[in-house]
Design a protein around this motif. Sequence first.
Motif, PDB file in Angstrom:
ATOM      1  N   LYS A  93      11.677  -8.776  -2.736  1.00  0.00           N
ATOM      2  CA  LYS A  93      12.857  -8.862  -1.869  1.00  0.00           C
ATOM      3  C   LYS A  93      12.636  -9.884  -0.758  1.00  0.00           C
ATOM      4  O   LYS A  93      13.517 -10.701  -0.468  1.00  0.00           O
ATOM      5  CB  LYS A  93      13.156  -7.481  -1.277  1.00  0.00           C
ATOM      6  CG  LYS A  93      14.301  -7.456  -0.288  1.00  0.00           C
ATOM      7  CD  LYS A  93      14.431  -6.068   0.329  1.00  0.00           C
ATOM      8  CE  LYS A  93      15.353  -6.092   1.524  1.00  0.00           C
ATOM      9  NZ  LYS A  93      15.364  -4.835   2.252  1.00  0.00           N
ATOM     10  N   GLU A  94      11.446  -9.820  -0.141  1.00  0.00           N
ATOM     11  CA  GLU A  94      11.127 -10.771   0.931  1.00  0.00           C
ATOM     12  C   GLU A  94      11.134 -12.205   0.402  1.00  0.00           C
ATOM     13  O   GLU A  94      11.640 -13.118   1.060  1.00  0.00           O
ATOM     14  CB  GLU A  94       9.768 -10.434   1.556  1.00  0.00           C
ATOM     15  CG  GLU A  94       9.755  -9.145   2.357  1.00  0.00           C
ATOM     16  CD  GLU A  94      10.700  -9.162   3.531  1.00  0.00           C
ATOM     17  OE1 GLU A  94      10.798 -10.198   4.222  1.00  0.00           O
ATOM     18  OE2 GLU A  94      11.360  -8.128   3.770  1.00  0.00           O
ATOM     19  N   ALA A  95      10.593 -12.391  -0.799  1.00  0.00           N
ATOM     20  CA  ALA A  95      10.577 -13.733  -1.391  1.00  0.00           C
ATOM     21  C   ALA A  95      11.997 -14.225  -1.644  1.00  0.00           C
ATOM     22  O   ALA A  95      12.323 -15.391  -1.384  1.00  0.00           O
ATOM     23  CB  ALA A  95       9.772 -13.711  -2.688  1.00  0.00           C
ATOM     24  N   HIS A 100      16.583 -17.543  -0.065  1.00  0.00           N
ATOM     25  CA  HIS A 100      17.984 -17.614   0.347  1.00  0.00           C
ATOM     26  C   HIS A 100      18.103 -18.357   1.687  1.00  0.00           C
ATOM     27  O   HIS A 100      18.995 -19.191   1.877  1.00  0.00           O
ATOM     28  CB  HIS A 100      18.572 -16.210   0.451  1.00  0.00           C
ATOM     29  CG  HIS A 100      19.976 -16.182   0.976  1.00  0.00           C
ATOM     30  ND1 HIS A 100      21.039 -16.668   0.262  1.00  0.00           N
ATOM     31  CD2 HIS A 100      20.478 -15.746   2.171  1.00  0.00           C
ATOM     32  CE1 HIS A 100      22.142 -16.536   0.982  1.00  0.00           C
ATOM     33  NE2 HIS A 100      21.825 -15.964   2.143  1.00  0.00           N
ATOM     34  N   GLU A 101      17.194 -18.011   2.629  1.00  0.00           N
ATOM     35  CA  GLU A 101      17.210 -18.688   3.926  1.00  0.00           C
ATOM     36  C   GLU A 101      16.960 -20.188   3.768  1.00  0.00           C
ATOM     37  O   GLU A 101      17.621 -21.016   4.403  1.00  0.00           O
ATOM     38  CB  GLU A 101      16.160 -18.078   4.852  1.00  0.00           C
ATOM     39  CG  GLU A 101      16.517 -16.700   5.372  1.00  0.00           C
ATOM     40  CD  GLU A 101      15.398 -16.088   6.202  1.00  0.00           C
ATOM     41  OE1 GLU A 101      14.446 -16.812   6.566  1.00  0.00           O
ATOM     42  OE2 GLU A 101      15.475 -14.880   6.487  1.00  0.00           O
ATOM     43  N   ALA A 107      21.458 -26.233   2.440  1.00  0.00           N
ATOM     44  CA  ALA A 107      22.789 -26.404   1.845  1.00  0.00           C
ATOM     45  C   ALA A 107      23.583 -27.565   2.460  1.00  0.00           C
ATOM     46  O   ALA A 107      24.170 -28.351   1.713  1.00  0.00           O
ATOM     47  CB  ALA A 107      23.573 -25.103   1.925  1.00  0.00           C
ATOM     48  N   PRO A 108      23.637 -27.690   3.758  1.00  0.00           N
ATOM     49  CA  PRO A 108      24.422 -28.801   4.312  1.00  0.00           C
ATOM     50  C   PRO A 108      23.860 -30.192   3.934  1.00  0.00           C
ATOM     51  O   PRO A 108      24.603 -31.155   3.833  1.00  0.00           O
ATOM     52  CB  PRO A 108      24.355 -28.598   5.809  1.00  0.00           C
ATOM     53  CG  PRO A 108      23.940 -27.190   6.007  1.00  0.00           C
ATOM     54  CD  PRO A 108      23.170 -26.801   4.799  1.00  0.00           C
ATOM     55  N   LYS A 109      22.578 -30.282   3.688  1.00  0.00           N
ATOM     56  CA  LYS A 109      21.950 -31.556   3.393  1.00  0.00           C
ATOM     57  C   LYS A 109      22.134 -31.989   1.940  1.00  0.00           C
ATOM     58  O   LYS A 109      22.060 -33.168   1.623  1.00  0.00           O
ATOM     59  CB  LYS A 109      20.448 -31.487   3.682  1.00  0.00           C
ATOM     60  CG  LYS A 109      20.124 -31.154   5.128  1.00  0.00           C
ATOM     61  CD  LYS A 109      18.624 -30.976   5.308  1.00  0.00           C
ATOM     62  CE  LYS A 109      18.310 -30.442   6.690  1.00  0.00           C
ATOM     63  NZ  LYS A 109      16.922 -30.089   6.839  1.00  0.00           N
TER      64      LYS A 109
END
Length: 121
Positions: A93-95, A100-101, A107-109
């Motif tokens: 889950k942490e991975a 995701h982070e 994402a914007p790049k």
Amino acid sequence: QAQTTVTPNAKVDPKNNKVSNPVVEKPKAKLMSREELRACIDAQEANAKEAEGIKADQAAYKATAEQLKAEKAKLEVGEAELGKQVEAVRAEKEAILKAHEALTADAPKLDKAELKARNEA
């Protein structure tokens, strides 16, 4: 044996050779009557039967206790394995959250085609 009581002050009468304070044999006192003795024996037999029942119950209790101890040991092993699985799921889950982070930060790049390829993967 008959109980005898010796009187220390016994005196012999010289005329007829009799003791003025003779040794007296006391009759034995009865401990209990026949009915009381029968009731006592019946109670003793009932107690013996009840004791046998209690011993059987104790044996069954001990067997159940041993069975429960064995089952508890199995459950503890299962809980340890489950704990390991939970830790593995938490790490996964942490991975996923870190990925995701990172994806959200990047994402914007990224251009749309590369972002779509990453989301599908």
